[in-house]
Motif scaffolding. Structure first.
Motif, PDB file in Angstrom:
ATOM      1  N   ILE A  75       0.871  -1.268  -0.141  1.00 59.27           N
ATOM      2  CA  ILE A  75      -0.174   0.050  -0.021  1.00 59.27           C
ATOM      3  C   ILE A  75       1.030   1.168  -0.073  1.00 59.27           C
ATOM      4  O   ILE A  75       1.959   1.324   0.492  1.00 59.27           O
ATOM      5  CB  ILE A  75      -1.193   0.064   1.230  1.00 59.27           C
ATOM      6  N   GLU A  76       0.541   2.305  -0.633  1.00 62.54           N
ATOM      7  CA  GLU A  76       0.898   3.559  -0.640  1.00 62.54           C
ATOM      8  C   GLU A  76      -0.095   4.563  -0.407  1.00 62.54           C
ATOM      9  O   GLU A  76      -1.244   4.462  -0.702  1.00 62.54           O
ATOM     10  CB  GLU A  76       1.977   3.881  -1.707  1.00 62.54           C
ATOM     11  N   GLY A  77       0.238   5.728   0.082  1.00 63.72           N
ATOM     12  CA  GLY A  77      -0.590   6.852   0.592  1.00 63.72           C
ATOM     13  C   GLY A  77      -1.421   6.643   1.888  1.00 63.72           C
ATOM     14  O   GLY A  77      -2.350   7.262   1.870  1.00 63.72           O
ATOM     15  N   VAL A  78      -1.267   5.578   2.663  1.00 62.23           N
ATOM     16  CA  VAL A  78      -2.117   5.420   3.795  1.00 62.23           C
ATOM     17  C   VAL A  78      -2.223   6.518   4.590  1.00 62.23           C
ATOM     18  O   VAL A  78      -3.332   6.780   5.413  1.00 62.23           O
ATOM     19  CB  VAL A  78      -1.630   4.076   4.406  1.00 62.23           C
ATOM     20  N   GLU A  79      -1.335   7.560   4.455  1.00 59.46           N
ATOM     21  CA  GLU A  79      -1.514   8.541   5.394  1.00 59.46           C
ATOM     22  C   GLU A  79      -2.588   9.448   4.973  1.00 59.46           C
ATOM     23  O   GLU A  79      -2.911  10.428   5.938  1.00 59.46           O
ATOM     24  CB  GLU A  79      -0.144   9.487   5.356  1.00 59.46           C
ATOM     25  N   HIS A  80      -3.137   9.312   3.802  1.00 62.20           N
ATOM     26  CA  HIS A  80      -4.352  10.243   3.469  1.00 62.20           C
ATOM     27  C   HIS A  80      -5.729   9.750   4.088  1.00 62.20           C
ATOM     28  O   HIS A  80      -6.578  10.424   4.118  1.00 62.20           O
ATOM     29  CB  HIS A  80      -4.439  10.179   2.082  1.00 62.20           C
ATOM     30  N   VAL A  81      -5.555   8.571   4.820  1.00 60.90           N
ATOM     31  CA  VAL A  81      -6.675   7.954   5.647  1.00 60.90           C
ATOM     32  C   VAL A  81      -6.588   8.554   7.068  1.00 60.90           C
ATOM     33  O   VAL A  81      -5.898   8.455   7.750  1.00 60.90           O
ATOM     34  CB  VAL A  81      -6.575   6.491   5.712  1.00 60.90           C
ATOM     35  N   PRO A  82      -7.850   9.430   7.403  1.00 61.57           N
ATOM     36  CA  PRO A  82      -7.946  10.201   8.560  1.00 61.57           C
ATOM     37  C   PRO A  82      -7.865   9.107   9.848  1.00 61.57           C
ATOM     38  O   PRO A  82      -8.593   7.834   9.633  1.00 61.57           O
ATOM     39  CB  PRO A  82      -9.177  10.915   8.448  1.00 61.57           C
ATOM     40  N   GLU A  83      -7.401   9.132  10.877  1.00 61.74           N
ATOM     41  CA  GLU A  83      -7.293   8.239  11.963  1.00 61.74           C
ATOM     42  C   GLU A  83      -8.760   8.319  12.783  1.00 61.74           C
ATOM     43  O   GLU A  83      -8.651   7.477  13.155  1.00 61.74           O
ATOM     44  CB  GLU A  83      -6.129   8.936  13.040  1.00 61.74           C
ATOM     45  N   ARG A  84      -9.379   9.371  12.527  1.00 60.80           N
ATOM     46  CA  ARG A  84     -10.933   9.166  13.040  1.00 60.80           C
ATOM     47  C   ARG A  84     -11.809  10.039  12.251  1.00 60.80           C
ATOM     48  O   ARG A  84     -11.353  10.666  11.495  1.00 60.80           O
ATOM     49  CB  ARG A  84     -10.647   9.777  14.612  1.00 60.80           C
ATOM     50  N   GLY A  85     -13.095   9.737  12.463  1.00 60.84           N
ATOM     51  CA  GLY A  85     -13.912  10.656  11.731  1.00 60.84           C
ATOM     52  C   GLY A  85     -14.609  10.034  10.407  1.00 60.84           C
ATOM     53  O   GLY A  85     -13.901   9.240   9.978  1.00 60.84           O
ATOM     54  N   GLY A  86     -15.438  10.472   9.888  1.00 64.41           N
ATOM     55  CA  GLY A  86     -16.233   9.645   8.780  1.00 64.41           C
ATOM     56  C   GLY A  86     -15.587  10.131   7.510  1.00 64.41           C
ATOM     57  O   GLY A  86     -15.137  11.182   7.284  1.00 64.41           O
ATOM     58  N   ALA A  87     -15.627   9.152   6.428  1.00 69.55           N
ATOM     59  CA  ALA A  87     -14.846   9.552   5.358  1.00 69.55           C
ATOM     60  C   ALA A  87     -15.308   8.299   4.367  1.00 69.55           C
ATOM     61  O   ALA A  87     -15.341   7.259   4.705  1.00 69.55           O
ATOM     62  CB  ALA A  87     -13.285   9.549   5.334  1.00 69.55           C
ATOM     63  N   ILE A  88     -15.230   8.657   2.932  1.00 69.27           N
ATOM     64  CA  ILE A  88     -15.584   7.809   1.941  1.00 69.27           C
ATOM     65  C   ILE A  88     -14.575   7.516   1.193  1.00 69.27           C
ATOM     66  O   ILE A  88     -13.448   8.183   0.753  1.00 69.27           O
ATOM     67  CB  ILE A  88     -16.553   8.433   0.847  1.00 69.27           C
ATOM     68  N   LEU A  89     -14.107   5.996   1.146  1.00 71.77           N
ATOM     69  CA  LEU A  89     -12.998   5.492   0.409  1.00 71.77           C
ATOM     70  C   LEU A  89     -13.604   5.024  -1.024  1.00 71.77           C
ATOM     71  O   LEU A  89     -14.342   4.223  -0.990  1.00 71.77           O
ATOM     72  CB  LEU A  89     -12.337   4.487   1.017  1.00 71.77           C
ATOM     73  N   ALA A  90     -13.402   5.747  -2.082  1.00 70.08           N
ATOM     74  CA  ALA A  90     -13.979   5.645  -3.334  1.00 70.08           C
ATOM     75  C   ALA A  90     -12.974   4.889  -4.114  1.00 70.08           C
ATOM     76  O   ALA A  90     -11.935   5.535  -4.594  1.00 70.08           O
ATOM     77  CB  ALA A  90     -14.462   6.791  -3.972  1.00 70.08           C
ATOM     78  N   SER A  91     -13.458   3.554  -4.333  1.00 61.79           N
ATOM     79  CA  SER A  91     -12.464   2.702  -5.276  1.00 61.79           C
ATOM     80  C   SER A  91     -12.830   2.332  -6.554  1.00 61.79           C
ATOM     81  O   SER A  91     -14.162   2.033  -6.860  1.00 61.79           O
ATOM     82  CB  SER A  91     -12.139   1.642  -4.320  1.00 61.79           C
ATOM     83  N   ASN A  92     -11.868   2.058  -7.394  1.00 62.66           N
ATOM     84  CA  ASN A  92     -12.293   1.307  -8.663  1.00 62.66           C
ATOM     85  C   ASN A  92     -12.476   0.002  -7.943  1.00 62.66           C
ATOM     86  O   ASN A  92     -12.354  -0.501  -7.123  1.00 62.66           O
ATOM     87  CB  ASN A  92     -11.076   1.372  -9.446  1.00 62.66           C
ATOM     88  N   HIS A  93     -13.318  -0.766  -9.248  1.00 69.87           N
ATOM     89  CA  HIS A  93     -13.639  -2.295  -8.616  1.00 69.87           C
ATOM     90  C   HIS A  93     -13.378  -3.231 -10.006  1.00 69.87           C
ATOM     91  O   HIS A  93     -14.093  -3.430 -10.761  1.00 69.87           O
ATOM     92  CB  HIS A  93     -15.232  -2.082  -8.506  1.00 69.87           C
ATOM     93  N   LEU A  94     -12.280  -3.960  -9.739  1.00 70.19           N
ATOM     94  CA  LEU A  94     -11.762  -5.130 -10.699  1.00 70.19           C
ATOM     95  C   LEU A  94     -12.214  -6.399 -10.304  1.00 70.19           C
ATOM     96  O   LEU A  94     -12.530  -7.274 -11.277  1.00 70.19           O
ATOM     97  CB  LEU A  94     -10.166  -4.973 -10.558  1.00 70.19           C
ATOM     98  N   ALA A  95     -12.580  -6.845  -9.048  1.00 66.81           N
ATOM     99  CA  ALA A  95     -12.720  -8.071  -8.387  1.00 66.81           C
ATOM    100  C   ALA A  95     -13.362  -8.068  -7.115  1.00 66.81           C
ATOM    101  O   ALA A  95     -13.310  -7.361  -6.196  1.00 66.81           O
ATOM    102  CB  ALA A  95     -11.348  -9.068  -8.397  1.00 66.81           C
ATOM    103  N   VAL A  96     -14.190  -9.125  -6.719  1.00 69.06           N
ATOM    104  CA  VAL A  96     -14.509  -9.197  -5.556  1.00 69.06           C
ATOM    105  C   VAL A  96     -13.534  -9.212  -4.248  1.00 69.06           C
ATOM    106  O   VAL A  96     -13.662  -8.668  -3.291  1.00 69.06           O
ATOM    107  CB  VAL A  96     -14.920 -10.750  -5.302  1.00 69.06           C
ATOM    108  N   ALA A  97     -12.225  -9.627  -4.748  1.00 73.34           N
ATOM    109  CA  ALA A  97     -10.963  -9.368  -3.616  1.00 73.34           C
ATOM    110  C   ALA A  97     -10.809  -7.995  -3.290  1.00 73.34           C
ATOM    111  O   ALA A  97     -10.268  -7.731  -2.114  1.00 73.34           O
ATOM    112  CB  ALA A  97      -9.825  -9.820  -4.651  1.00 73.34           C
ATOM    113  N   ASP A  98     -11.244  -7.209  -4.075  1.00 69.58           N
ATOM    114  CA  ASP A  98     -11.346  -5.684  -3.698  1.00 69.58           C
ATOM    115  C   ASP A  98     -11.654  -5.284  -2.241  1.00 69.58           C
ATOM    116  O   ASP A  98     -11.042  -4.704  -1.454  1.00 69.58           O
ATOM    117  CB  ASP A  98     -11.969  -4.482  -4.614  1.00 69.58           C
ATOM    118  N   SER A  99     -12.829  -5.882  -1.880  1.00 70.61           N
ATOM    119  CA  SER A  99     -13.638  -5.899  -0.507  1.00 70.61           C
ATOM    120  C   SER A  99     -12.872  -6.493   0.529  1.00 70.61           C
ATOM    121  O   SER A  99     -13.299  -6.159   1.689  1.00 70.61           O
ATOM    122  CB  SER A  99     -14.948  -6.288  -0.950  1.00 70.61           C
ATOM    123  N   PHE A 100     -11.972  -7.506   0.277  1.00 70.78           N
ATOM    124  CA  PHE A 100     -11.166  -8.082   1.232  1.00 70.78           C
ATOM    125  C   PHE A 100      -9.708  -7.470   1.605  1.00 70.78           C
ATOM    126  O   PHE A 100      -9.399  -7.240   2.502  1.00 70.78           O
ATOM    127  CB  PHE A 100     -10.926  -9.542   0.915  1.00 70.78           C
TER     128      PHE A 100
END
Length: 231
Positions: A23-48
């Motif tokens: 993974i890269e860019g994990v510092e962009h995910v806030p440590e608390r509070g609501g946020a939407i992670l909007a992802s491309n979707h290539l496979a069922v594996a994405d959700s895992f």
């Protein structure tokens, strides 16, 4: 509790060994509070594999059929999908879209990380398709940032139609949060929501390197199915 057991004991170690996620860019995910992670979707594996790479718990909306199947198999599926952080949404009836929206906004206002696939379904061919505006409506109603996420390689370890995953390498790229506070109070304006969604999809295109197609993936799948039946 089941979520963390699945992540660190039951499923996570096997996925790390099998898919070698980075993974890269994990510092962009806030440590608390609501946020939407909007992802491309290539496979069922994405959700895992996306939740596996984050410290915080993630939640996805899932169709209620995953949670209502009868018998032992249904019980196992319900426990599994609950364990990986999915919340059932009834998609039947005329109010289904609003029910999903209400559930998503509630989760965001409670401070959760919500995973969304703006394309609405998996890409049929590895390209990036036009986003649906629901993600923009959620961001505006809950007043949360949208964080673009590119899943790379999940279609290789989990090709469409495959029952067994293949060994491989999956990379997760997280982009800088997109702040749409300038549109506060404008939820429901279809032009604003389309502009926001297009901005999200452009960010995903840049992160993932995918070719963009200005069509809905679901429409492309439906046409392919009609052509297949006609043939």
């Amino acid at each position: 509790m089941l979520y963390w057991w699945s992540k660190f004991v039951l499923i996570g170690p096997l996925l790390r060994l099998y898919c070698r996620p980075t993974i890269e860019g994990v510092e962009h995910v806030p440590e608390r509070g609501g946020a939407i992670l909007a992802s491309n979707h290539l496979a069922v594996a994405d959700s895992f594999l996306l939740p596996l790479q984050l410290k915080r718990r993630m939640t996805f909306l899932a169709k209620s059929e995953y949670f209502t199947e009868a018998g032992l198999k249904g019980f196992v599926k319900k426990q599994f999908f609950t364990g990986v952080g999915q919340v059932p949404v009834d998609r039947s009836g005329g109010n289904a879209a609003q029910a999903a929206m209400d559930t998503a906004v509630r989760l965001l206002r409670e401070g959760n990380l919500l995973g969304i696939y703006p394309e609405g379904t998996r890409s049929p061919d590895g390209r990036l398709y036009k986003g649906k505006t629901g993600v923009a409506r959620m961001a505006l109603e809950a007043s949360v940032p949208v964080i673009p996420v590119a899943m790379i390689g999940t279609d290789k370890v989990n090709p469409i139609g495959s029952t067994l995953w293949r060994p491989g390498h999956v990379h997760v790229k997280i982009g800088e949060p997109l702040d749409f506070s300038r549109y506060e109070g404008m939820a429901g304006d279809r032009f604003i929501e389309r502009s926001m969604t297009d901005e999200i999809m452009y960010s995903l295109m840049e992160l993932s390197g995918q070719t963009y197609v200005d069509l809905y993936a679901a429409s492309v799948k439906e046409k392919a199915e009609r052509d297949r039946k006609a043939a």
